[in-house]
Design a protein around this motif. Structure first.
Motif, mmCIF file in Angstrom:
data_model
loop_
_atom_site.group_PDB
_atom_site.id
_atom_site.type_symbol
_atom_site.label_atom_id
_atom_site.label_comp_id
_atom_site.label_asym_id
_atom_site.label_seq_id
_atom_site.Cartn_x
_atom_site.Cartn_y
_atom_site.Cartn_z
ATOM 1 N N LEU A 90 0.832 -1.199 0.000
ATOM 2 C CA LEU A 90 0.000 0.000 0.000
ATOM 3 C C LEU A 90 0.872 1.257 0.000
ATOM 4 N N LEU A 91 1.851 1.305 0.882
ATOM 5 C CA LEU A 91 2.729 2.476 0.960
ATOM 6 C C LEU A 91 3.528 2.655 -0.327
ATOM 7 N N ALA A 92 4.027 1.555 -0.872
ATOM 8 C CA ALA A 92 4.802 1.629 -2.118
ATOM 9 C C ALA A 92 3.937 2.116 -3.274
ATOM 10 N N ARG A 93 2.737 1.591 -3.368
ATOM 11 C CA ARG A 93 1.830 1.993 -4.442
ATOM 12 C C ARG A 93 1.485 3.482 -4.347
ATOM 13 N N GLY A 103 5.015 10.991 0.584
ATOM 14 C CA GLY A 103 5.352 9.906 1.482
ATOM 15 C C GLY A 103 4.232 9.720 2.492
ATOM 16 N N CYS A 104 4.587 9.562 3.725
ATOM 17 C CA CYS A 104 3.611 9.394 4.799
ATOM 18 C C CYS A 104 2.935 10.735 5.081
ATOM 19 N N PRO A 105 1.609 10.761 5.221
ATOM 20 C CA PRO A 105 0.926 12.026 5.490
ATOM 21 C C PRO A 105 1.141 12.556 6.907
ATOM 22 N N VAL A 106 1.789 11.771 7.747
ATOM 23 C CA VAL A 106 2.040 12.179 9.124
ATOM 24 C C VAL A 106 3.512 12.524 9.334
ATOM 25 N N ALA A 107 4.407 11.743 8.763
ATOM 26 C CA ALA A 107 5.827 11.845 9.077
ATOM 27 C C ALA A 107 6.443 13.200 8.766
ATOM 28 N N THR A 108 6.129 13.771 7.611
ATOM 29 C CA THR A 108 6.756 15.037 7.227
ATOM 30 C C THR A 108 6.408 16.130 8.228
ATOM 31 N N LEU A 155 6.047 -0.578 12.117
ATOM 32 C CA LEU A 155 5.766 0.787 11.677
ATOM 33 C C LEU A 155 7.039 1.615 11.541
ATOM 34 N N SER A 156 7.920 1.527 12.509
ATOM 35 C CA SER A 156 9.147 2.331 12.424
ATOM 36 C C SER A 156 10.021 1.858 11.263
ATOM 37 N N SER A 157 10.053 0.577 11.000
ATOM 38 C CA SER A 157 10.823 0.066 9.861
ATOM 39 C C SER A 157 10.223 0.536 8.542
ATOM 40 N N LEU A 158 8.901 0.481 8.441
ATOM 41 C CA LEU A 158 8.248 0.921 7.211
ATOM 42 C C LEU A 158 8.371 2.427 7.008
ATOM 43 N N THR A 171 10.928 1.862 -4.871
ATOM 44 C CA THR A 171 10.221 1.237 -3.753
ATOM 45 C C THR A 171 10.782 -0.128 -3.361
ATOM 46 N N GLY A 172 11.845 -0.556 -3.995
ATOM 47 C CA GLY A 172 12.425 -1.854 -3.673
ATOM 48 C C GLY A 172 12.745 -2.018 -2.198
ATOM 49 N N VAL A 173 13.225 -0.969 -1.556
ATOM 50 C CA VAL A 173 13.579 -1.046 -0.142
ATOM 51 C C VAL A 173 12.345 -1.336 0.716
#
Length: 195
Positions: A90-93, A103-108, A155-158, A171-173
């Protein structure tokens, strides 16, 4: 005629997208108004506490929407490793479909503003906590001990993989991390099942 709630929703969604793409500090209120085609006075009418309130609410909305998609992906997974893989997919797509801009809508926002704003920190924490609860519940349902700790690890890894994927434009990583972390989670479920 545009209803008040339509304007508020449009401003909120525009802000959420801008914060996700370019961050809190790089997003100006004039840009939010211009891109949402909202009247100038509407911002402080709907968000009287200004940019901080707008950001906190935008994180809550965007985090909630992604959380719903994560929950659906996890619920459709037959096991814990597949749940991790589906979150990664889902995140990669999402990242690929945005041309590696979103990217993440929260992280930035969390990285830039959570340290100096309690409302923003609280909104970020609530979004992450919701995602973690759903994943931990799924893991617990598959007999995984320490489900909360493993959900934190997932979650932290993703989140880290998503950042690397955005920078690398690859997105390979994300898929590599989901395989590794999914294996750890599956092992934890297997150990419980064999006891």
């Amino acid at each position: 005629m545009t209803r008040r709630n339509d304007t508020r929703e449009r401003v909120l969604r525009t802000a959420a997208g801008l914060f996700q793409r370019q961050g809190y500090n790089a997003t100006g209120l004039n840009q939010v108004l211009a891109e949402s085609r909202a009247p100038k006075g509407s911002l402080y009418f709907h968000f009287p506490e200004g940019k901080e309130q707008l950001a906190a609410e935008a994180v809550a909305v965007a985090g909630g929407e992604l959380g719903g998609r994560i929950a659906a992906a996890v619920a459709a997974a037959p096991g814990p490793a597949e749940a991790v893989a589906r979150i990664g997919d889902l995140l990669a797509r999402n990242l690929e479909e945005s041309g590696f801009e979103e990217g993440c809508p929260v992280a930035t926002v969390a990285l830039e503003a959570a340290g100096g704003s309690e409302p923003i920190r609280s909104a970020c924490d609530a979004a992450y906590a919701s995602w973690l609860r759903g994943l931990a519940d799924h893991l617990r349902g598959h007999g995984v001990d320490e489900a909360e700790a493993l959900a934190d690890l997932v979650l932290s890894s993703l989140q880290g993989a998503l950042l690397l994927a955005r920078v690398r434009r690859d997105t390979g990583v994300i898929h590599t991390v989901t395989r590794r972390i999914g294996g750890l989670v599956a092992d934890a479920a297997g150990r419980k099942g064999s006891e």
